[in-house]
Design a protein around this motif. Structure first.
Motif, short mmCIF file in Angstrom:
data_model
loop_
_atom_site.label_atom_id
_atom_site.label_comp_id
_atom_site.label_asym_id
_atom_site.label_seq_id
_atom_site.Cartn_x
_atom_site.Cartn_y
_atom_site.Cartn_z
N VAL A 115 11.51 12.49 12.05
CA VAL A 115 10.44 13.43 12.38
C VAL A 115 10.63 14.74 11.61
CG1 VAL A 115 9.54 14.87 14.25
CG2 VAL A 115 9.93 12.44 14.64
N ARG A 116 11.87 15.21 11.53
CA ARG A 116 12.14 16.46 10.80
C ARG A 116 11.96 16.28 9.30
NH1 ARG A 116 17.68 17.15 14.26
NH2 ARG A 116 16.72 17.72 16.26
N GLU A 117 12.38 15.14 8.77
CA GLU A 117 12.23 14.89 7.34
C GLU A 117 10.76 14.82 6.94
OE1 GLU A 117 13.54 11.65 3.89
OE2 GLU A 117 14.37 11.47 5.93
N LEU A 118 9.95 14.18 7.78
CA LEU A 118 8.51 14.11 7.51
C LEU A 118 7.90 15.50 7.45
CD1 LEU A 118 5.78 12.77 7.18
CD2 LEU A 118 5.75 12.32 9.64
N ASP A 119 8.33 16.38 8.34
CA ASP A 119 7.82 17.75 8.35
C ASP A 119 8.09 18.44 7.01
OD1 ASP A 119 6.63 20.03 9.31
OD2 ASP A 119 8.38 20.73 10.40
N VAL A 173 9.10 2.97 14.61
CA VAL A 173 8.65 3.33 13.27
C VAL A 173 7.98 4.70 13.35
CG1 VAL A 173 7.02 2.79 11.42
CG2 VAL A 173 8.39 0.97 12.45
N VAL A 174 8.28 5.57 12.41
CA VAL A 174 7.66 6.89 12.32
C VAL A 174 6.75 6.92 11.10
CG1 VAL A 174 8.07 9.36 11.97
CG2 VAL A 174 9.60 8.03 13.44
N GLU A 175 5.49 7.35 11.31
CA GLU A 175 4.50 7.42 10.23
C GLU A 175 3.85 8.81 10.24
OE1 GLU A 175 3.12 2.82 11.19
OE2 GLU A 175 1.65 4.44 11.21
N PRO A 176 3.30 9.25 9.11
CA PRO A 176 2.57 10.53 9.10
C PRO A 176 1.33 10.45 9.98
CG PRO A 176 3.03 9.76 6.86
CD PRO A 176 3.34 8.63 7.78
N LYS A 177 1.03 11.51 10.71
CA LYS A 177 -0.22 11.58 11.48
C LYS A 177 -1.27 12.22 10.57
CE LYS A 177 -2.28 13.05 15.81
NZ LYS A 177 -3.52 13.59 15.17
N VAL A 222 -8.66 -3.76 10.07
CA VAL A 222 -7.62 -2.77 9.77
C VAL A 222 -8.15 -1.38 10.16
CG1 VAL A 222 -6.35 -4.00 7.99
CG2 VAL A 222 -8.43 -2.79 7.38
N ARG A 223 -7.27 -0.58 10.72
CA ARG A 223 -7.69 0.72 11.22
C ARG A 223 -6.85 1.83 10.60
NH1 ARG A 223 -9.02 -1.21 17.41
NH2 ARG A 223 -11.00 -2.19 16.82
N GLY A 224 -7.52 2.93 10.35
CA GLY A 224 -6.83 4.06 9.73
C GLY A 224 -7.70 5.28 9.69
N GLU A 225 -7.62 6.03 8.59
CA GLU A 225 -8.34 7.30 8.46
C GLU A 225 -9.05 7.38 7.11
OE1 GLU A 225 -7.98 9.91 10.89
OE2 GLU A 225 -6.85 8.45 12.09
N VAL A 226 -10.27 7.90 7.13
CA VAL A 226 -10.94 8.32 5.92
C VAL A 226 -10.62 9.80 5.73
CG1 VAL A 226 -13.17 8.75 4.84
CG2 VAL A 226 -12.78 6.62 6.07
N TYR A 227 -10.20 10.18 4.55
CA TYR A 227 -9.81 11.57 4.33
C TYR A 227 -10.29 12.07 2.97
CZ TYR A 227 -6.04 9.73 1.36
OH TYR A 227 -5.34 9.10 0.36
N PHE A 228 -10.27 13.39 2.82
CA PHE A 228 -10.61 14.05 1.56
C PHE A 228 -9.27 14.43 0.91
CE2 PHE A 228 -14.93 15.76 0.45
CZ PHE A 228 -14.68 15.93 -0.89
N PRO A 229 -8.88 13.81 -0.20
CA PRO A 229 -7.62 14.19 -0.85
C PRO A 229 -7.59 15.70 -1.14
CG PRO A 229 -8.51 12.20 -1.85
CD PRO A 229 -9.57 12.73 -0.93
N PRO A 272 4.02 18.87 2.70
CA PRO A 272 3.27 19.55 1.62
C PRO A 272 3.05 18.68 0.38
CG PRO A 272 4.96 20.99 2.53
CD PRO A 272 5.21 19.64 3.09
N ALA A 273 3.89 17.65 0.18
CA ALA A 273 3.77 16.81 -1.02
C ALA A 273 2.81 15.63 -0.82
CB ALA A 273 5.15 16.28 -1.41
N LEU A 274 2.34 15.42 0.42
CA LEU A 274 1.45 14.29 0.68
C LEU A 274 0.03 14.62 0.20
CD1 LEU A 274 2.68 13.32 4.26
CD2 LEU A 274 3.18 12.16 2.11
N PRO A 275 -0.75 13.60 -0.19
CA PRO A 275 -2.09 13.85 -0.73
C PRO A 275 -3.13 14.18 0.31
CG PRO A 275 -1.66 11.51 -0.68
CD PRO A 275 -0.38 12.18 -0.26
N TYR A 276 -2.77 14.04 1.59
CA TYR A 276 -3.71 14.31 2.67
C TYR A 276 -3.09 15.30 3.65
CZ TYR A 276 -0.91 10.16 3.75
OH TYR A 276 0.11 9.25 3.86
N GLU A 277 -3.97 15.90 4.48
CA GLU A 277 -3.47 16.80 5.51
C GLU A 277 -2.81 16.01 6.63
OE1 GLU A 277 -6.52 19.54 6.89
OE2 GLU A 277 -5.40 21.07 5.81
#
Length: 663
Positions: free
Chosen positions: A270-274, A112-116, A171-178, A278-283
């Motif tokens: 991996v290439r498609e995610l790249d 499975v490929v997910e955004p980092k 559950v584990r993940g990331e806190v981020y600033f949109p 820019p359209a994702l709400p987080y970095e």
């Protein structure tokens, strides 16, 4: 309204609000207007005022934040929070796939490929469906309890949207600033005269570590989950099943993920995610590739630092296009003139950038950069903005050549060329002196606490310090004339200056700012010659006899100690009682005796502390990887040093493995 009616209505309102929170903050698909939502929320608040006993920790009204904490308490993770190994090339990614398939003895393992996501790692614990605790990663074993702060995040459900929740769910993940919220917050801060946040990740990390939850509640943080910690009462077999479960439970998960059944699909994902980043709400700074089957993950196991069933694929630095309006020239500590591009502001890597380094004039010529050009900018090492190219097709003929200055922009001294570098030869140039003062006072040099950039500027601008030796002539009456300098601060600074006189001569050699002489080489020079006087009198042949001192470094040392101004500086330092003796000439004996070690990445404690432990074990810490390197110590997010070590076949060691060796 009877109490029985109140209990029933409270349950209905809470469930409706939780559902609408999920639709709005997680899915972005609101079903009712803001006014209708506010009416439901207001009714719940009024109901809890009449019946305070109905207030529960998971009530939607309990997000505003409690009283400030004195400090964060520590939490031990039930399951360690590991980091990930990184790669920057598709070939190394395929090597990871080969290692996995070889270990499992099969042609390909579905992945499975997910955004980092570039946020702050977090672990949230639910018991019987109710949110009870949140903790930061910390060192992977123990983190900070940030429950009150995370409770204020609107996209986090305080109760899972499940009829039969598991007994325990971490559950584990990331806190981020949109990103959109980050832009708006920075615009508001600038209008209010406050400094803008540097980037979304730093803003999220700083907000999450606030001791006052009310400050956290005022900032629009968000959260996303993708991994599991401790689980009781739930059976999950694959990553796809886990991500589907997160959605059913009302927990935010990545917008997109890819299921790959062969190498070709993996590389395409991996290439498609790249392209989608820019359209994702987080970095995002990469992709995370994971073995889908959790049973196979157990077979693959983990190292002390990272799982063997996952890897992070890092993308190249993001680029932005903007216009170069002018070039200014900065004077460095050793007099080197650095051209700096002054550009139209552009958003890059989470920050607004308007200045970028052009490195040197040889680089300007090589890249063909002109004033008025549209240029491409990226962040070197994800930190320092640099101009990396020119949009030649956008030129209209009005662009102007960048001409090197003939005189120092600060002191007016005639500049001199040294190879590709343009330098100011005036050692008393105010710009050089300010930077030398800060270098001289830093912790790894003379360790003069309290002497920062603003104070260095004042000391030079007022004429109190015209050479670093003048620090040892400062008196209380001198300091009290400076802005924002009280008696206590002045006394502390004078005590720190007096204390610095007793530092080892190796620190003084490093503090002098001799070109090409870093902290480790300063220690070797000190041990070799025994004191600064002998080093200053050494011939070129004697200097080149020191290990790791080549022809360029030897000439740099020889020129420095033959300069009359530098000789006078040393005489004055000795006159004021600064120690010139090497206090410890013998190298400690230990498990790293005679070994050269390089450190890269983020570690669990300051790099200086790790370096001291290595040196105490007999090792030598170098700044760059070469064929002489014996070990590379790797922390989180290692840079190009890891690639160079792999290319040269240098053994790699994690921080945990280093600790075991030292113990």
């Amino acid at each position: 309204m009877t109490r029985e009616q109140a209990v029933q209505r409270h349950r209905e309102l809470a469930e409706q609000i939780r559902r609408h929170d999920y639709l709005y903050y997680v899915l972005g698909q609101p079903e009712i207007s803001d006014e209708a939502y506010d009416a439901l929320y207001h009714e719940l608040v009024e109901l809890e005022k009449k019946f305070p006993e109905l207030i529960t920790p998971d009530s939607p009204t309990q997000r505003v934040g409690g009283q400030p904490l004195e400090e964060f308490r520590h939490v031990e993770h039930a399951v360690p929070m590991l980091s990930l190994d990184n790669t920057y090339s598709e070939s190394e990614l395929l090597e990871f796939v080969e290692r996995v398939t070889r270990a499992l003895r099969c042609p390909f393992v579905p992945m499975v490929v997910e955004p980092k996501i570039d946020g702050v790692s977090i672990s949230c614990r639910y018991e019987k469906g109710v949110f009870v605790q949140a903790a930061t990663r910390g060192d992977g074993r123990v983190g900070d309890d940030v429950t009150q702060n995370v409770r204020t995040i609107r996209s986090l459900p305080l109760r899972l949207l499940l009829a039969s929740p598991p007994e325990v769910l971490e559950v584990r993940g990331e806190v981020y600033f949109p990103l959109e919220a980050f832009r708006k917050v920075n615009e508001e801060r600038i209008r209010a005269g406050e400094p803008p946040f540097a980037n979304p990740r730093n803003a999220a990390a700083g907000t999450l570590k606030q001791l006052d939850p009310r400050i956290v509640a005022s900032r629009p943080l968000a959260i996303v989950f993708y991994a599991a910690g401790q689980i009781r009462g739930l059976s999950i077999r694959t990553q796809r099943q886990w991500l589907e479960f997160l959605g059913k439970a009302g927990l935010p998960r990545p917008e997109r993920f890819w299921f790959c059944q062969n190498k070709e699909e993996l590389l395409l994902a991996v290439r498609e995610l790249d392209q989608l980043r820019p359209a994702l709400p987080y970095e995002t700074d990469g992709a995370v590739i994971k073995v889908d089957d959790w049973t196979l993950r157990e077979r693959l196991g983990q190292t002390a630092k990272a799982p063997r069933w996952a890897i992070a694929y890092k993308y190249g630095s993001a680029k932005a296009r903007t216009r170069l309006r002018s070039v200014t020239f900065q004077v460095g500590r050793t007099g080197t003139i650095t051209p700096v591009a002054e550009m139209d502001p552009v958003f890059l890597g989470g920050t607004i950038v308007s200045r970028a380094t052009l490195h040197n004039f040889d680089e300007i010529r090589r890249k063909g950069i002109r004033i008025g050009d549209y240029v491409f900018v990226q962040k070197a090492g994800e930190v320092i903005p640099e101009v990396v190219g020119v949009d030649v097709a956008a030129r209209n003929g009005t662009e102007k050549e960048i001409v090197p200055p003939e005189q120092c922009p600060v002191c007016g001294e005639k500049l001199q060329w040294e190879g590709i570098f343009l330098r100011c030869p005036n050692l008393n140039c105010p710009a050089q002196l300010k930077r030398l003062l800060m270098h001289f006072a830093q912790r790894r040099a003379m360790d003069i606490e309290g002497l920062g950039e603003k104070l260095a500027d004042q000391l030079v601008d007022t004429g109190l310090v015209q050479d670093v030796a003048d620090l040892y002539t400062l008196q209380m009456r001198d300091l009290l004339r400076l802005e924002r300098m009280g008696e206590k601060s002045a006394r502390n600074l004078l005590e720190a200056i007096a204390k610095s006189k007793k530092q080892d001569a190796a620190r003084l050699i490093f503090a002098l700012g001799i070109p090409h002489v870093g902290e480790t080489l300063a220690q070797e020079l000190c041990r070799h010659f025994g004191n600064l006087n002998r080093l200053a009198q050494a011939s070129l042949e004697e200097l080149q006899a020191v290990p790791n001192v080549g022809e360029i470094v030897a000439h740099s040392l020889y020129r420095y100690f033959r300069d009359p101004k530098n000789r006078r500086r040393l005489e004055r330092l000795k006159e004021y009682g600064v120690n010139f003796q090497c206090l410890e000439r013998r190298l400690p004996v230990g498990p790293l005796s005679g070994k050269t070690v390089v450190i890269t990445g983020t570690l669990s404690e300051p790099r200086e502390e790790i370096a001291r432990k290595i040196e105490a074990a007999g090792g030598r810490v170098a700044s760059t990887v070469s064929r002489r390197t014996d070990w590379l110590i790797v922390g989180e997010n290692p840079g190009s040093k890891l690639q160079e070590a792999r290319r040269l076949g240098i053994p790699v060691m994690t921080e945990q493995e280093l600790r075991r060796m030292l113990s």
